[in-house]
Design a protein around this motif. Sequence first.
Motif, short mmCIF file in Angstrom:
data_model
loop_
_atom_site.label_atom_id
_atom_site.label_comp_id
_atom_site.label_asym_id
_atom_site.label_seq_id
_atom_site.Cartn_x
_atom_site.Cartn_y
_atom_site.Cartn_z
N THR A 1 -7.52 -11.09 29.51
CA THR A 1 -6.32 -11.10 30.34
C THR A 1 -6.06 -12.50 30.83
O THR A 1 -7.00 -13.24 31.13
CB THR A 1 -6.46 -10.14 31.53
N GLU B 1 -4.78 -13.00 33.60
CA GLU B 1 -4.76 -12.83 35.05
C GLU B 1 -5.78 -13.74 35.71
O GLU B 1 -6.99 -13.64 35.45
CB GLU B 1 -5.05 -11.36 35.39
N ARG B 2 -5.31 -14.64 36.59
CA ARG B 2 -6.21 -15.61 37.22
C ARG B 2 -7.16 -14.96 38.22
O ARG B 2 -8.17 -15.55 38.57
CB ARG B 2 -5.39 -16.70 37.89
N THR B 3 -6.80 -13.76 38.70
CA THR B 3 -7.67 -13.06 39.65
C THR B 3 -8.50 -11.99 38.96
O THR B 3 -8.88 -10.99 39.57
CB THR B 3 -6.83 -12.43 40.78
N PHE B 4 -8.80 -12.19 37.68
CA PHE B 4 -9.57 -11.22 36.90
C PHE B 4 -10.84 -10.81 37.62
O PHE B 4 -11.27 -9.66 37.55
CB PHE B 4 -9.91 -11.83 35.54
N ARG C 1 -19.13 -8.35 31.12
CA ARG C 1 -17.95 -9.16 31.41
C ARG C 1 -18.34 -10.61 31.64
O ARG C 1 -19.47 -10.91 32.03
CB ARG C 1 -17.21 -8.61 32.62
N ASN D 1 -16.48 -13.38 33.82
CA ASN D 1 -15.34 -13.68 34.69
C ASN D 1 -14.81 -15.10 34.48
O ASN D 1 -13.64 -15.37 34.73
CB ASN D 1 -15.71 -13.45 36.15
N ASN E 1 -12.42 -14.58 31.69
CA ASN E 1 -11.47 -13.46 31.84
C ASN E 1 -11.65 -12.43 30.72
O ASN E 1 -10.66 -11.90 30.18
CB ASN E 1 -10.01 -13.95 31.84
#
Length: 126
Positions: free
Chosen positions: A24, A26-29, A72, A74, A77
Amino acid sequence: QVQLVESGGGSVQAGGSLTLSCVTPERTFGTYAMGWFRQAPGKEREFVAGISWTGGSTYYGDSVLGRFTISRDNGKNMVYLLMNNLQSEDTAVYYCAAKYSTSHVAYRRETEYQYWGPGTQVTVST
């Protein structure tokens, strides 16, 4: 809106392995709990695995426990699903899902997840 894109699906023989990835932008993953679900033809969508936002908590569906591993990264992402000893009953479209959560909890209910990827096909032949 969180965009999710799965990759890594394909065809494999029974007993083989595949690794699915979900990315993703998305920066706030790092504030999202993630999950993998699957749906076989004619069946309801089924929970496969979930992981908390830190990666410290994981949860697996009974049918994949001991064969699949969710993880994961982070920093990238990314969330992964390592699938070992694949069987014909694992054939399905696999979906990545995200739920905003800063709790140290892995979620298993479909209704708890807010965002979904388009899915990637996994086909296991005997």
